[in-house]
Enzyme design. Structure first.
Site, PDB file in Angstrom:
ATOM      1  N   SER A   1      81.741  18.428  19.960  1.00 58.41           N
ATOM      2  CA  SER A   1      80.282  18.366  19.723  1.00 58.41           C
ATOM      3  C   SER A   1      79.807  18.004  21.102  1.00 58.41           C
ATOM      4  O   SER A   1      80.166  17.393  21.887  1.00 58.41           O
ATOM      5  CB  SER A   1      79.715  17.245  18.794  1.00 58.41           C
ATOM      6  OG  SER A   1      78.559  16.962  19.071  1.00 58.41           O
TER       7      SER A   1
ATOM      8  N   HIS B   1      80.805  22.538  18.177  1.00 57.62           N
ATOM      9  CA  HIS B   1      79.669  22.026  17.231  1.00 57.62           C
ATOM     10  C   HIS B   1      78.454  21.674  18.063  1.00 57.62           C
ATOM     11  O   HIS B   1      78.395  21.041  18.999  1.00 57.62           O
ATOM     12  CB  HIS B   1      80.461  20.833  16.533  1.00 57.62           C
ATOM     13  CG  HIS B   1      79.688  20.003  15.506  1.00 57.62           C
ATOM     14  ND1 HIS B   1      79.775  20.359  14.407  1.00 57.62           N
ATOM     15  CD2 HIS B   1      78.755  18.972  15.487  1.00 57.62           C
ATOM     16  CE1 HIS B   1      79.112  19.809  13.521  1.00 57.62           C
ATOM     17  NE2 HIS B   1      78.382  18.705  14.164  1.00 57.62           N
TER      18      HIS B   1
ATOM     19  N   ASP C   1      74.903  20.002  17.328  1.00 60.48           N
ATOM     20  CA  ASP C   1      74.010  19.069  16.547  1.00 60.48           C
ATOM     21  C   ASP C   1      72.509  19.084  16.894  1.00 60.48           C
ATOM     22  O   ASP C   1      71.982  18.660  17.905  1.00 60.48           O
ATOM     23  CB  ASP C   1      74.458  17.508  16.928  1.00 60.48           C
ATOM     24  CG  ASP C   1      75.716  17.302  16.442  1.00 60.48           C
ATOM     25  OD1 ASP C   1      76.034  17.465  15.033  1.00 60.48           O
ATOM     26  OD2 ASP C   1      76.708  17.002  17.214  1.00 60.48           O
TER      27      ASP C   1
ATOM     28  N   MET D   1      68.881  17.917  15.893  1.00 62.12           N
ATOM     29  CA  MET D   1      68.346  16.956  15.304  1.00 62.12           C
ATOM     30  C   MET D   1      66.601  16.862  15.550  1.00 62.12           C
ATOM     31  O   MET D   1      66.143  17.330  16.720  1.00 62.12           O
ATOM     32  CB  MET D   1      68.690  15.582  15.589  1.00 62.12           C
ATOM     33  CG  MET D   1      70.146  15.358  15.668  1.00 62.12           C
ATOM     34  SD  MET D   1      70.658  13.830  16.364  1.00 62.12           S
ATOM     35  CE  MET D   1      72.585  13.895  16.228  1.00 62.12           C
TER      36      MET D   1
ATOM     37  N   HIS E   1      75.063  22.358  13.380  1.00 60.22           N
ATOM     38  CA  HIS E   1      74.858  21.215  12.174  1.00 60.22           C
ATOM     39  C   HIS E   1      73.466  20.945  12.221  1.00 60.22           C
ATOM     40  O   HIS E   1      72.890  20.152  13.226  1.00 60.22           O
ATOM     41  CB  HIS E   1      75.766  20.099  12.450  1.00 60.22           C
ATOM     42  CG  HIS E   1      75.594  19.145  11.742  1.00 60.22           C
ATOM     43  ND1 HIS E   1      76.287  17.662  11.868  1.00 60.22           N
ATOM     44  CD2 HIS E   1      75.169  18.893  10.439  1.00 60.22           C
ATOM     45  CE1 HIS E   1      75.914  16.859  11.110  1.00 60.22           C
ATOM     46  NE2 HIS E   1      75.230  17.409  10.206  1.00 60.22           N
TER      47      HIS E   1
ATOM     48  N   MET F   1      70.413  18.818  11.244  1.00 59.85           N
ATOM     49  CA  MET F   1      69.814  17.608  10.906  1.00 59.85           C
ATOM     50  C   MET F   1      68.474  17.402  10.943  1.00 59.85           C
ATOM     51  O   MET F   1      67.751  16.884  11.893  1.00 59.85           O
ATOM     52  CB  MET F   1      70.541  16.274  11.611  1.00 59.85           C
ATOM     53  CG  MET F   1      72.145  16.312  11.440  1.00 59.85           C
ATOM     54  SD  MET F   1      73.104  15.131  12.377  1.00 59.85           S
ATOM     55  CE  MET F   1      73.517  16.753  13.622  1.00 59.85           C
TER      56      MET F   1
ATOM     57  N   MET G   1      79.776  13.414   6.165  1.00 61.80           N
ATOM     58  CA  MET G   1      79.741  12.620   7.470  1.00 61.80           C
ATOM     59  C   MET G   1      80.271  11.364   7.341  1.00 61.80           C
ATOM     60  O   MET G   1      80.344  10.690   6.344  1.00 61.80           O
ATOM     61  CB  MET G   1      77.995  12.628   7.383  1.00 61.80           C
ATOM     62  CG  MET G   1      77.233  13.650   7.875  1.00 61.80           C
ATOM     63  SD  MET G   1      77.161  14.144   9.650  1.00 61.80           S
ATOM     64  CE  MET G   1      77.497  12.707  10.459  1.00 61.80           C
TER      65      MET G   1
ATOM     66  N   ASP H   1      82.855  14.423  10.044  1.00 64.40           N
ATOM     67  CA  ASP H   1      82.121  14.379  11.385  1.00 64.40           C
ATOM     68  C   ASP H   1      81.651  12.995  11.433  1.00 64.40           C
ATOM     69  O   ASP H   1      80.896  12.555  10.542  1.00 64.40           O
ATOM     70  CB  ASP H   1      80.792  15.469  11.319  1.00 64.40           C
ATOM     71  CG  ASP H   1      79.894  15.414  12.662  1.00 64.40           C
ATOM     72  OD1 ASP H   1      80.377  14.886  13.740  1.00 64.40           O
ATOM     73  OD2 ASP H   1      78.766  16.069  12.448  1.00 64.40           O
TER      74      ASP H   1
HETATM   75  C1  DX5 Z   1      76.261  12.805  14.483  1.00 63.88           C
HETATM   76  C2  DX5 Z   1      76.433  14.048  14.756  1.00 63.88           C
HETATM   77  C3  DX5 Z   1      78.233  14.251  15.143  1.00 63.88           C
HETATM   78  C4  DX5 Z   1      78.147  13.620  16.606  1.00 63.88           C
HETATM   79  C5  DX5 Z   1      79.803  13.168  16.511  1.00 63.88           C
HETATM   80  O1  DX5 Z   1      75.039  12.526  13.782  1.00 63.88           O
HETATM   81  O2  DX5 Z   1      76.342  14.975  13.679  1.00 63.88           O
HETATM   82  O3  DX5 Z   1      78.333  15.632  15.407  1.00 63.88           O
HETATM   83  O4  DX5 Z   1      77.862  14.541  17.623  1.00 63.88           O
HETATM   84  O5  DX5 Z   1      79.710  12.349  17.482  1.00 63.88           O
HETATM   85  P1  DX5 Z   1      81.149  11.309  17.782  1.00 63.88           P
HETATM   86  O6  DX5 Z   1      82.338  11.777  17.635  1.00 63.88           O
HETATM   87  O7  DX5 Z   1      80.911  10.672  18.825  1.00 63.88           O
HETATM   88  O8  DX5 Z   1      80.884  10.273  16.554  1.00 63.88           O
HETATM   89 ZN    ZN Z   2      77.429  17.069  13.855  1.00 65.26          ZN
END
Ligand code: DX5
Ligand code: ZN
Length: 225
Positions: free
Chosen positions: A12, A37, A39, A41, A70, A72, A141, A179
């Protein structure tokens, strides 16, 4: 079905230095990782804000690796087109973020890319039951989404197993992605629970040797440096 000879590893970018994203992409490529990946947000569905479609498009312009986006964000159905156009290979949204998950998944299918649905730790696997045949990927998750570097919540491992059972029951070939908080110490347990894909942020980017870390995550000890 659903069983891969080799676990897919998706580092990620959240754990990378955002001033050096190009270098981070190169680190991922050079390590032999499979996917990237990303993320997304929104500061509403989750407390944190990261980046949006431009980052996905810019990363897409410098790599051929599949982009595992991904979302969120609330009301993800409003943003599917943008992330398709930005170059996503898979788009995963959260079942908790919209009452119209089915509609959003259909938009992703219509665009010709992979569709995924994610569940937070407190959401039961049964939330995916009816929609399973529409899922190219189901994401469990193992932390509460919002931040990298958290600790994996152990009860989530049972959910991976239950999801695997659900997949057998439904007869689909849905990939199971996991994840949050994955590292070299717990990766074997996560794989044994039934994960096809491991997402990994901080453990990968904080590793002294990302290639060695990757091989530990994958359980590929032969190539461990
Ligand atoms: C968390 C994200 C993950 C995050 C994982 O909200 O969806 O993808 O980047 O990071 P680590 O491996 O550090 O938990
Ligand atoms: Zn993620």
């Amino acid at each position: 079905m659903g069983t891969h000879s080799r676990t897919i590893i998706a580092p990620s970018l959240l754990a990378a230095n955002f001033c050096r994203v190009g270098e981070a992409v190169k680190t991922i490529e050079d390590s032999g990782a499979d996917w990237i990946h990303l993320d997304i947000m929104d500061g509403s569905f989750v407390p944190n804000i990261t980046f949006g479609k431009k980052m996905v498009a810019d990363v897409s312009s410098i790599t051929k690796l599949p982009l595992d986006v991904h979302l969120m964000i609330r009301n993800p159905e409003h943003h599917i087109r943008d992330f398709v156009d930005a170059g996503a290979t898979y788009i995963t949204l959260h079942v908790e973020a919209t009452v119209h998950a089915h509609r959003a998944l259909m938009l992703i299918h219509d665009a010709g890319i992979g569709a995924g649905l994610a569940i937070v730790p407190s959401t039961p696997v049964s939330a995916l039951e009816e929609i399973m045949p529409e899922l190219d990927m189901a994401l469990v998750m193992t932390v509460n989404p919002g931040f990298g570097g958290q600790t994996l919540i152990p009860f989530c491992l049972d959910k991976i197993q239950r999801l695997k059972d659900l997949r057998s029951h439904k007869g689909t070939s849905t990939l199971i992605s996991v994840d949050g908080g994955i590292n070299a110490q717990n990766a074997a347990a996560v794989r044994a629970s039934g994960a096809d894909i491991l997402v990994c942020g901080s453990a990968f980017f904080n590793a002294e040797n990302p290639v060695a870390e990757l091989n530990l995550l994958r359980g590929d000890t032969q190539k461990t440096v």
